[in-house]
Design a protein around this motif. Structure first.
Motif, PDB file in Angstrom:
ATOM      1  N   LEU A 191       9.368  12.291 -10.593  1.00 16.18           N
ATOM      2  CA  LEU A 191       9.675  11.015 -11.224  1.00 16.18           C
ATOM      3  C   LEU A 191       9.774   9.910 -10.179  1.00 16.18           C
ATOM      4  O   LEU A 191      10.186  10.158  -9.039  1.00 16.18           O
ATOM      5  N   LEU A 192       9.429   8.699 -10.582  1.00 12.04           N
ATOM      6  CA  LEU A 192       9.590   7.537  -9.723  1.00 12.04           C
ATOM      7  C   LEU A 192      10.685   6.649 -10.306  1.00 12.04           C
ATOM      8  O   LEU A 192      10.560   6.135 -11.419  1.00 12.04           O
ATOM      9  N   ASP A 237       0.831  -1.207   0.000  1.00  4.86           N
ATOM     10  CA  ASP A 237       0.000   0.000   0.000  1.00  4.86           C
ATOM     11  C   ASP A 237       0.863   1.254   0.000  1.00  4.86           C
ATOM     12  O   ASP A 237       0.523   2.249  -0.656  1.00  4.86           O
ATOM     13  N   TYR A 238       1.967   1.189   0.715  1.00 11.94           N
ATOM     14  CA  TYR A 238       2.882   2.333   0.764  1.00 11.94           C
ATOM     15  C   TYR A 238       3.467   2.611  -0.617  1.00 11.94           C
ATOM     16  O   TYR A 238       3.493   3.769  -1.075  1.00 11.94           O
ATOM     17  N   VAL A 239       3.925   1.577  -1.292  1.00 10.51           N
ATOM     18  CA  VAL A 239       4.541   1.755  -2.607  1.00 10.51           C
ATOM     19  C   VAL A 239       3.536   2.351  -3.594  1.00 10.51           C
ATOM     20  O   VAL A 239       3.857   3.285  -4.344  1.00 10.51           O
ATOM     21  N   LYS A 240       2.312   1.848  -3.589  1.00  7.71           N
ATOM     22  CA  LYS A 240       1.284   2.387  -4.481  1.00  7.71           C
ATOM     23  C   LYS A 240       0.966   3.840  -4.146  1.00  7.71           C
ATOM     24  O   LYS A 240       0.778   4.678  -5.044  1.00  7.71           O
ATOM     25  N   GLU A 250       3.848   1.864 -12.269  1.00  7.19           N
ATOM     26  CA  GLU A 250       4.561   2.135 -13.517  1.00  7.19           C
ATOM     27  C   GLU A 250       5.658   3.162 -13.254  1.00  7.19           C
ATOM     28  O   GLU A 250       5.394   4.364 -13.245  1.00  7.19           O
ATOM     29  N   PRO A 251       6.883   2.711 -13.031  1.00  6.36           N
ATOM     30  CA  PRO A 251       7.990   3.645 -12.774  1.00  6.36           C
ATOM     31  C   PRO A 251       8.328   4.466 -14.011  1.00  6.36           C
ATOM     32  O   PRO A 251       8.016   4.083 -15.144  1.00  6.36           O
ATOM     33  N   ASP A 252       8.996   5.580 -13.782  1.00  6.94           N
ATOM     34  CA  ASP A 252       9.507   6.383 -14.889  1.00  6.94           C
ATOM     35  C   ASP A 252      10.892   5.913 -15.316  1.00  6.94           C
ATOM     36  O   ASP A 252      11.251   6.014 -16.492  1.00  6.94           O
ATOM     37  N   ILE A 253      11.650   5.426 -14.343  1.00  4.02           N
ATOM     38  CA  ILE A 253      13.011   4.939 -14.604  1.00  4.02           C
ATOM     39  C   ILE A 253      13.227   3.669 -13.793  1.00  4.02           C
ATOM     40  O   ILE A 253      12.867   3.613 -12.610  1.00  4.02           O
ATOM     41  N   VAL A 283       3.019   6.026  -2.750  1.00  7.94           N
ATOM     42  CA  VAL A 283       4.158   6.844  -3.199  1.00  7.94           C
ATOM     43  C   VAL A 283       4.062   7.093  -4.697  1.00  7.94           C
ATOM     44  O   VAL A 283       4.253   8.222  -5.171  1.00  7.94           O
ATOM     45  N   ALA A 284       3.754   6.044  -5.458  1.00  4.86           N
ATOM     46  CA  ALA A 284       3.651   6.178  -6.914  1.00  4.86           C
ATOM     47  C   ALA A 284       2.574   7.192  -7.292  1.00  4.86           C
ATOM     48  O   ALA A 284       2.773   8.028  -8.188  1.00  4.86           O
ATOM     49  N   GLU A 285       1.428   7.144  -6.619  1.00  5.68           N
ATOM     50  CA  GLU A 285       0.341   8.089  -6.894  1.00  5.68           C
ATOM     51  C   GLU A 285       0.732   9.512  -6.510  1.00  5.68           C
ATOM     52  O   GLU A 285       0.475  10.469  -7.250  1.00  5.68           O
ATOM     53  N   TYR A 286       1.375   9.644  -5.351  1.00  7.16           N
ATOM     54  CA  TYR A 286       1.754  10.973  -4.867  1.00  7.16           C
ATOM     55  C   TYR A 286       2.808  11.609  -5.774  1.00  7.16           C
ATOM     56  O   TYR A 286       2.726  12.810  -6.101  1.00  7.16           O
ATOM     57  N   VAL A 287       3.782  10.821  -6.186  1.00  8.52           N
ATOM     58  CA  VAL A 287       4.829  11.327  -7.075  1.00  8.52           C
ATOM     59  C   VAL A 287       4.223  11.827  -8.378  1.00  8.52           C
ATOM     60  O   VAL A 287       4.614  12.880  -8.913  1.00  8.52           O
TER      61      VAL A 287
END
Length: 388
Positions: free
Chosen positions: A218-219, A203-206, A243-246, A208-212
Protein backbone atom coordinates in the motif's frame (compact mmCIF):
# COMPACT_ATOMS: atom_id res chain seq x y z
CA UNK A 1 -1.87 37.39 36.93
CA UNK A 2 -1.15 38.02 33.26
CA UNK A 3 -2.01 35.48 30.57
CA UNK A 4 1.64 34.41 30.53
CA UNK A 5 1.84 34.03 34.32
CA UNK A 6 -1.39 32.03 34.48
CA UNK A 7 -0.28 29.79 31.62
CA UNK A 8 3.09 29.08 33.23
CA UNK A 9 1.41 28.22 36.53
CA UNK A 10 -1.36 25.96 35.25
CA UNK A 11 -0.56 24.67 31.72
CA UNK A 12 1.78 21.70 31.27
CA UNK A 13 5.16 23.00 30.16
CA UNK A 14 5.35 21.18 26.84
CA UNK A 15 5.70 24.29 24.67
CA UNK A 16 8.56 26.77 24.39
CA UNK A 17 6.18 29.65 23.74
CA UNK A 18 7.27 32.95 22.25
CA UNK A 19 6.65 36.01 24.47
CA UNK A 20 3.43 37.00 22.69
CA UNK A 21 -0.08 36.98 24.22
CA UNK A 22 -2.44 36.82 21.25
CA UNK A 23 -5.99 37.97 21.94
CA UNK A 24 -7.67 38.66 18.59
CA UNK A 25 -7.22 38.79 14.86
CA UNK A 26 -8.76 39.17 11.41
CA UNK A 27 -7.38 37.57 8.30
CA UNK A 28 -3.58 37.58 8.45
CA UNK A 29 -3.38 40.31 11.10
CA UNK A 30 -3.16 39.26 14.77
CA UNK A 31 -3.24 41.49 17.85
CA UNK A 32 -1.63 40.88 21.24
CA UNK A 33 -2.71 41.93 24.75
CA UNK A 34 -0.85 45.23 24.45
CA UNK A 35 -2.60 46.13 21.20
CA UNK A 36 0.41 45.47 18.98
CA UNK A 37 -0.39 44.02 15.56
CA UNK A 38 1.46 41.25 13.70
CA UNK A 39 1.43 39.99 10.14
CA UNK A 40 0.91 36.25 10.53
CA UNK A 41 3.03 34.15 8.16
CA UNK A 42 2.42 30.94 10.12
CA UNK A 43 -1.40 30.62 10.13
CA UNK A 44 -1.45 28.51 13.29
CA UNK A 45 1.01 26.05 11.70
CA UNK A 46 -0.92 25.70 8.44
CA UNK A 47 -4.35 25.60 10.09
CA UNK A 48 -6.00 28.99 9.47
CA UNK A 49 -5.83 28.66 5.70
CA UNK A 50 -8.38 31.46 5.20
CA UNK A 51 -6.92 33.49 8.05
CA UNK A 52 -8.39 34.27 11.44
CA UNK A 53 -12.14 34.81 11.95
CA UNK A 54 -12.99 34.33 8.28
CA UNK A 55 -16.55 35.55 7.70
CA UNK A 56 -17.84 32.71 5.50
CA UNK A 57 -16.29 30.04 7.71
CA UNK A 58 -17.77 31.66 10.83
CA UNK A 59 -21.26 31.64 9.31
CA UNK A 60 -21.03 27.94 8.45
CA UNK A 61 -19.74 27.03 11.91
CA UNK A 62 -22.16 29.15 13.94
CA UNK A 63 -25.16 28.00 11.88
CA UNK A 64 -24.34 24.39 12.71
CA UNK A 65 -23.49 25.27 16.32
CA UNK A 66 -27.01 26.57 16.88
CA UNK A 67 -28.65 23.49 15.34
CA UNK A 68 -26.71 20.36 16.37
CA UNK A 69 -23.24 20.87 17.90
CA UNK A 70 -22.60 17.21 18.66
CA UNK A 71 -24.05 13.74 18.56
CA UNK A 72 -22.34 10.38 18.65
CA UNK A 73 -21.38 8.27 15.63
CA UNK A 74 -24.31 5.99 16.41
CA UNK A 75 -26.36 8.32 14.23
CA UNK A 76 -26.10 9.92 10.78
CA UNK A 77 -25.49 13.66 10.39
CA UNK A 78 -25.53 15.81 7.26
CA UNK A 79 -22.21 17.69 7.74
CA UNK A 80 -20.24 14.46 8.20
CA UNK A 81 -21.72 12.74 5.14
CA UNK A 82 -21.45 15.92 3.02
CA UNK A 83 -17.77 16.39 3.88
CA UNK A 84 -16.98 12.76 3.08
CA UNK A 85 -18.73 13.14 -0.28
CA UNK A 86 -16.81 16.34 -1.06
CA UNK A 87 -13.45 14.76 -0.25
CA UNK A 88 -14.15 11.63 -2.26
CA UNK A 89 -15.42 13.58 -5.26
CA UNK A 90 -12.38 15.87 -5.25
CA UNK A 91 -9.82 13.08 -4.83
CA UNK A 92 -11.28 9.89 -6.30
CA UNK A 93 -10.94 8.16 -2.93
CA UNK A 94 -13.82 5.91 -1.85
CA UNK A 95 -14.39 6.24 1.90
CA UNK A 96 -13.32 8.56 4.73
CA UNK A 97 -12.78 8.07 8.45
CA UNK A 98 -12.93 11.26 10.52
CA UNK A 99 -10.92 11.90 13.68
CA UNK A 100 -9.64 14.98 15.51
CA UNK A 101 -6.02 15.49 14.53
CA UNK A 102 -3.22 14.60 12.15
CA UNK A 103 -1.74 12.06 14.53
CA UNK A 104 -5.10 10.29 14.77
CA UNK A 105 -5.52 10.38 11.00
CA UNK A 106 -2.12 8.69 10.69
CA UNK A 107 -2.99 6.15 13.40
CA UNK A 108 -6.03 5.22 11.33
CA UNK A 109 -3.87 4.92 8.21
CA UNK A 110 -1.50 2.59 10.03
CA UNK A 111 -4.33 0.49 11.46
CA UNK A 112 -5.96 0.23 8.04
CA UNK A 113 -2.72 -0.96 6.43
CA UNK A 114 -2.19 -3.60 9.09
CA UNK A 115 -5.80 -4.78 8.92
CA UNK A 116 -5.45 -5.01 5.12
CA UNK A 117 -2.43 -7.26 5.58
CA UNK A 118 -4.12 -9.35 8.28
CA UNK A 119 -7.15 -9.92 6.05
CA UNK A 120 -4.85 -10.90 3.19
CA UNK A 121 -2.43 -13.20 5.03
CA UNK A 122 -4.55 -14.40 7.94
CA UNK A 123 -1.96 -13.49 10.56
CA UNK A 124 0.38 -10.67 11.62
CA UNK A 125 3.41 -11.88 9.69
CA UNK A 126 3.21 -8.88 7.36
CA UNK A 127 3.07 -5.76 9.51
CA UNK A 128 6.10 -3.57 8.77
CA UNK A 129 5.59 -0.11 7.32
CA UNK A 130 8.45 1.72 5.59
CA UNK A 131 8.64 5.43 6.40
CA UNK A 132 11.34 7.91 5.44
CA UNK A 133 14.20 9.28 7.45
CA UNK A 134 13.57 12.87 8.50
CA UNK A 135 9.79 12.29 8.44
CA UNK A 136 7.30 13.34 11.09
CA UNK A 137 3.94 11.60 11.54
CA UNK A 138 2.65 12.63 14.99
CA UNK A 139 3.13 12.51 18.74
CA UNK A 140 1.18 9.44 19.83
CA UNK A 141 3.37 6.49 20.77
CA UNK A 142 2.79 4.73 17.44
CA UNK A 143 3.15 7.80 15.22
CA UNK A 144 6.30 8.78 17.09
CA UNK A 145 7.73 5.39 16.15
CA UNK A 146 6.56 5.89 12.57
CA UNK A 147 8.53 9.16 12.54
CA UNK A 148 11.95 8.64 10.96
CA UNK A 149 13.94 10.75 13.42
CA UNK A 150 15.88 9.19 16.29
CA UNK A 151 15.37 12.25 18.48
CA UNK A 152 11.71 11.29 18.88
CA UNK A 153 12.48 7.71 19.91
CA UNK A 154 13.52 8.39 23.50
CA UNK A 155 11.87 8.98 26.89
CA UNK A 156 8.55 7.27 26.09
CA UNK A 157 9.53 3.67 25.40
CA UNK A 158 8.92 0.89 24.88
CA UNK A 159 7.77 1.81 21.38
CA UNK A 160 5.81 -0.58 19.14
CA UNK A 161 7.65 -2.55 16.48
CA UNK A 162 6.75 -2.55 12.82
CA UNK A 163 8.53 0.46 11.31
CA UNK A 164 11.75 0.79 9.29
CA UNK A 165 13.23 3.99 7.87
CA UNK A 166 14.50 4.45 4.33
CA UNK A 167 16.58 7.29 2.93
CA UNK A 168 14.43 9.85 1.13
CA UNK A 169 14.90 9.99 -2.66
CA UNK A 170 16.60 6.58 -2.64
CA UNK A 171 14.46 3.88 -4.26
CA UNK A 172 17.08 1.20 -3.61
CA UNK A 173 16.70 1.79 0.12
CA UNK A 174 12.94 1.22 -0.17
CA UNK A 175 13.63 -1.99 -2.10
CA UNK A 176 16.15 -3.15 0.50
CA UNK A 177 13.44 -3.27 3.14
CA UNK A 178 10.54 -4.33 0.92
CA UNK A 179 12.46 -7.29 -0.47
CA UNK A 180 12.58 -8.71 3.05
CA UNK A 181 9.03 -9.88 2.51
CA UNK A 182 7.09 -8.62 5.52
CA UNK A 183 6.55 -4.97 4.54
CA UNK A 184 2.96 -3.98 3.82
CA UNK A 185 3.17 -0.27 3.02
CA UNK A 186 5.28 2.78 2.33
CA UNK A 187 4.20 5.91 4.20
CA UNK A 188 5.62 9.31 3.31
CA UNK A 189 5.15 13.08 3.30
CA UNK A 190 5.77 14.63 -0.11
CA UNK A 191 7.16 17.71 1.60
CA UNK A 192 8.74 16.83 4.94
CA UNK A 193 7.48 19.73 7.03
CA UNK A 194 8.83 19.23 10.53
CA UNK A 195 11.89 17.62 8.95
CA UNK A 196 12.97 20.91 7.37
CA UNK A 197 10.45 21.60 4.57
CA UNK A 198 12.16 19.16 2.19
CA UNK A 199 10.31 18.38 -1.06
CA UNK A 200 10.67 14.85 -2.43
CA UNK A 201 11.95 14.35 -5.97
CA UNK A 202 9.21 13.77 -8.54
CA UNK A 203 10.80 10.82 -10.34
CA UNK A 204 11.50 9.15 -7.02
CA UNK A 205 7.90 9.48 -5.85
CA UNK A 206 6.55 8.03 -9.11
CA UNK A 207 9.06 5.16 -8.93
CA UNK A 208 8.04 4.37 -5.34
CA UNK A 209 4.36 4.36 -6.34
CA UNK A 210 5.06 1.95 -9.22
CA UNK A 211 7.25 -0.31 -7.10
CA UNK A 212 4.74 -0.48 -4.25
CA UNK A 213 2.05 -1.49 -6.72
CA UNK A 214 4.28 -4.22 -8.18
CA UNK A 215 4.90 -5.61 -4.68
CA UNK A 216 1.17 -5.53 -3.82
CA UNK A 217 1.91 -3.15 -0.95
CA UNK A 218 0.00 0.00 0.00
CA UNK A 219 1.02 3.60 -0.57
CA UNK A 220 0.13 5.94 2.29
CA UNK A 221 0.57 9.68 1.76
CA UNK A 222 0.65 11.88 4.88
CA UNK A 223 -0.98 15.17 3.87
CA UNK A 224 -1.51 16.50 7.40
CA UNK A 225 0.43 19.68 6.63
CA UNK A 226 0.67 19.61 2.81
CA UNK A 227 -3.04 19.08 2.21
CA UNK A 228 -6.04 21.31 1.59
CA UNK A 229 -4.50 23.68 -0.95
CA UNK A 230 -1.27 24.39 0.91
CA UNK A 231 1.05 23.40 -1.95
CA UNK A 232 -0.96 24.83 -4.82
CA UNK A 233 -2.96 21.66 -5.48
CA UNK A 234 -5.80 20.38 -3.31
CA UNK A 235 -3.43 17.65 -2.11
CA UNK A 236 0.30 17.51 -2.73
CA UNK A 237 0.21 14.05 -4.32
CA UNK A 238 -1.67 15.64 -7.23
CA UNK A 239 1.57 17.39 -8.26
CA UNK A 240 3.16 13.97 -8.77
CA UNK A 241 0.49 12.17 -10.81
CA UNK A 242 0.22 9.24 -8.39
CA UNK A 243 -2.78 7.44 -6.87
CA UNK A 244 -2.29 6.66 -3.17
CA UNK A 245 -4.20 3.92 -1.39
CA UNK A 246 -4.56 5.96 1.80
CA UNK A 247 -4.31 9.72 2.35
CA UNK A 248 -4.28 11.32 5.80
CA UNK A 249 -4.94 14.99 6.40
CA UNK A 250 -5.86 17.48 9.15
CA UNK A 251 -4.61 21.01 10.02
CA UNK A 252 -6.09 23.27 7.31
CA UNK A 253 -9.09 21.00 6.71
CA UNK A 254 -11.02 22.46 9.64
CA UNK A 255 -9.96 26.05 9.07
CA UNK A 256 -9.33 26.47 12.80
CA UNK A 257 -11.36 23.63 14.32
CA UNK A 258 -9.83 20.23 15.16
CA UNK A 259 -10.53 17.57 12.56
CA UNK A 260 -8.55 14.80 10.91
CA UNK A 261 -9.48 12.68 7.92
CA UNK A 262 -8.17 9.38 6.60
CA UNK A 263 -9.22 8.86 2.99
CA UNK A 264 -9.36 5.28 1.77
CA UNK A 265 -8.86 4.19 -1.83
CA UNK A 266 -10.50 1.31 -3.66
CA UNK A 267 -8.13 -1.39 -2.36
CA UNK A 268 -8.85 -0.56 1.28
CA UNK A 269 -12.30 1.04 1.23
CA UNK A 270 -13.92 -1.88 3.08
CA UNK A 271 -11.04 -2.87 5.37
CA UNK A 272 -12.49 -1.08 8.39
CA UNK A 273 -15.75 -2.72 9.41
CA UNK A 274 -18.20 -2.01 12.23
CA UNK A 275 -16.37 -1.86 15.57
CA UNK A 276 -12.87 -2.00 14.08
CA UNK A 277 -12.18 1.69 14.68
CA UNK A 278 -13.91 4.70 16.19
CA UNK A 279 -13.74 8.21 17.61
CA UNK A 280 -16.16 9.96 19.98
CA UNK A 281 -15.65 13.38 18.43
CA UNK A 282 -14.68 12.21 14.94
CA UNK A 283 -17.04 13.69 12.34
CA UNK A 284 -18.34 16.27 14.80
CA UNK A 285 -21.07 18.28 13.00
CA UNK A 286 -19.58 21.70 13.78
CA UNK A 287 -16.07 20.74 12.69
CA UNK A 288 -17.43 19.09 9.54
CA UNK A 289 -19.57 22.13 8.70
CA UNK A 290 -16.47 24.30 8.93
CA UNK A 291 -14.48 21.84 6.82
CA UNK A 292 -17.20 21.68 4.14
CA UNK A 293 -16.96 25.44 3.81
CA UNK A 294 -13.18 25.22 3.50
CA UNK A 295 -13.12 22.48 0.85
CA UNK A 296 -15.81 24.13 -1.27
CA UNK A 297 -13.74 27.32 -1.44
CA UNK A 298 -10.45 25.70 -2.48
CA UNK A 299 -10.97 26.19 -6.21
CA UNK A 300 -8.71 26.65 -9.23
CA UNK A 301 -8.59 30.42 -8.73
CA UNK A 302 -7.34 30.08 -5.15
CA UNK A 303 -4.82 27.37 -6.07
CA UNK A 304 -3.47 29.55 -8.87
CA UNK A 305 -3.09 32.39 -6.39
CA UNK A 306 -1.20 30.09 -4.00
CA UNK A 307 1.27 29.33 -6.79
CA UNK A 308 1.64 33.04 -7.60
CA UNK A 309 2.31 33.94 -3.99
CA UNK A 310 4.78 31.10 -3.68
CA UNK A 311 6.67 32.32 -6.75
CA UNK A 312 6.74 35.84 -5.31
CA UNK A 313 8.20 34.72 -1.97
CA UNK A 314 10.81 32.55 -3.63
CA UNK A 315 11.83 35.33 -6.04
CA UNK A 316 12.24 37.76 -3.15
CA UNK A 317 14.23 35.46 -0.87
CA UNK A 318 16.23 33.18 -3.17
CA UNK A 319 19.70 34.69 -3.50
CA UNK A 320 18.94 37.51 -1.06
CA UNK A 321 21.53 38.62 1.47
CA UNK A 322 21.78 36.15 4.36
CA UNK A 323 19.72 33.45 2.57
CA UNK A 324 21.41 30.15 1.78
CA UNK A 325 18.47 28.42 0.11
CA UNK A 326 14.69 28.23 -0.17
CA UNK A 327 12.88 24.87 -0.20
CA UNK A 328 9.33 23.55 -0.20
CA UNK A 329 6.25 23.81 -2.37
CA UNK A 330 3.43 26.34 -2.67
CA UNK A 331 2.90 28.26 0.56
CA UNK A 332 4.88 25.72 2.57
CA UNK A 333 8.41 27.09 2.38
CA UNK A 334 11.63 26.74 4.35
CA UNK A 335 14.37 29.36 4.30
CA UNK A 336 17.91 28.30 5.23
CA UNK A 337 19.67 31.37 6.62
CA UNK A 338 23.17 32.33 7.66
CA UNK A 339 21.91 33.51 11.04
CA UNK A 340 20.19 31.06 13.44
CA UNK A 341 16.51 30.65 12.57
CA UNK A 342 15.33 31.26 16.14
CA UNK A 343 17.18 34.56 16.24
CA UNK A 344 15.37 35.62 13.07
CA UNK A 345 12.00 34.57 14.50
CA UNK A 346 12.53 36.65 17.64
CA UNK A 347 13.60 39.73 15.68
CA UNK A 348 10.62 39.35 13.36
CA UNK A 349 8.33 39.28 16.40
CA UNK A 350 9.83 42.58 17.55
CA UNK A 351 9.13 44.04 14.10
CA UNK A 352 5.55 42.73 13.95
CA UNK A 353 5.84 39.57 11.83
CA UNK A 354 5.17 36.00 12.99
CA UNK A 355 7.18 33.24 11.31
CA UNK A 356 8.02 29.66 12.34
CA UNK A 357 11.00 27.31 12.33
CA UNK A 358 11.64 23.81 11.00
CA UNK A 359 14.98 22.34 12.01
CA UNK A 360 17.54 25.00 11.02
CA UNK A 361 15.17 26.85 8.69
CA UNK A 362 12.70 29.69 8.96
CA UNK A 363 9.35 28.21 7.96
CA UNK A 364 6.62 30.14 6.15
CA UNK A 365 3.00 28.94 6.16
CA UNK A 366 0.83 32.00 5.47
CA UNK A 367 -2.91 31.78 4.97
CA UNK A 368 -3.72 30.87 1.37
CA UNK A 369 -5.77 34.02 0.81
CA UNK A 370 -3.41 36.42 2.61
CA UNK A 371 -3.80 39.93 1.23
CA UNK A 372 -1.02 40.76 -1.23
CA UNK A 373 -0.14 43.96 0.65
CA UNK A 374 0.21 42.06 3.94
CA UNK A 375 2.27 39.35 2.27
CA UNK A 376 4.62 41.80 0.59
CA UNK A 377 5.08 43.84 3.76
CA UNK A 378 5.73 40.70 5.84
CA UNK A 379 8.22 39.26 3.35
CA UNK A 380 10.11 42.56 3.10
CA UNK A 381 10.44 42.75 6.90
CA UNK A 382 11.63 39.15 6.99
CA UNK A 383 14.09 39.86 4.21
CA UNK A 384 15.50 42.85 6.11
CA UNK A 385 15.82 40.85 9.32
CA UNK A 386 17.68 38.05 7.52
CA UNK A 387 20.06 40.56 5.95
CA UNK A 388 20.86 42.47 9.15
Amino acid sequence: MSITETDKKYVAGTYARFPVELVSGKGAILKDSSGKEYIDLGSGIAVNIFGVADDEWQKAVTAQLSVLPHTSNLYFTEPCSELAELLCERTGMKKVFFSNSGAEANECAIKTARKFAFDKYGDESHSTIITLKNSFHGRTITTLKATGQDVFHTNFGPFPDGFVYAEANNLDDIKKYADGGNCIAVMMELVQGEGGVCKLDGDYVKAVAEYVREKDMLLIIDEVQTGNGRTGELYAYMHYGIEPDIVSTAKGLGGGLPIGATMLGERVENVLSSGSHGSTFGGNPVCCAGACNIIKRIDDKLLSEVKEKSAYIISELEGAKGVKSVSGLGLMLGVETEKPAKEIVNTCIEKGVLVLTAKTKVRLLPSLNIDWDDLKKGVQILKEVIAE
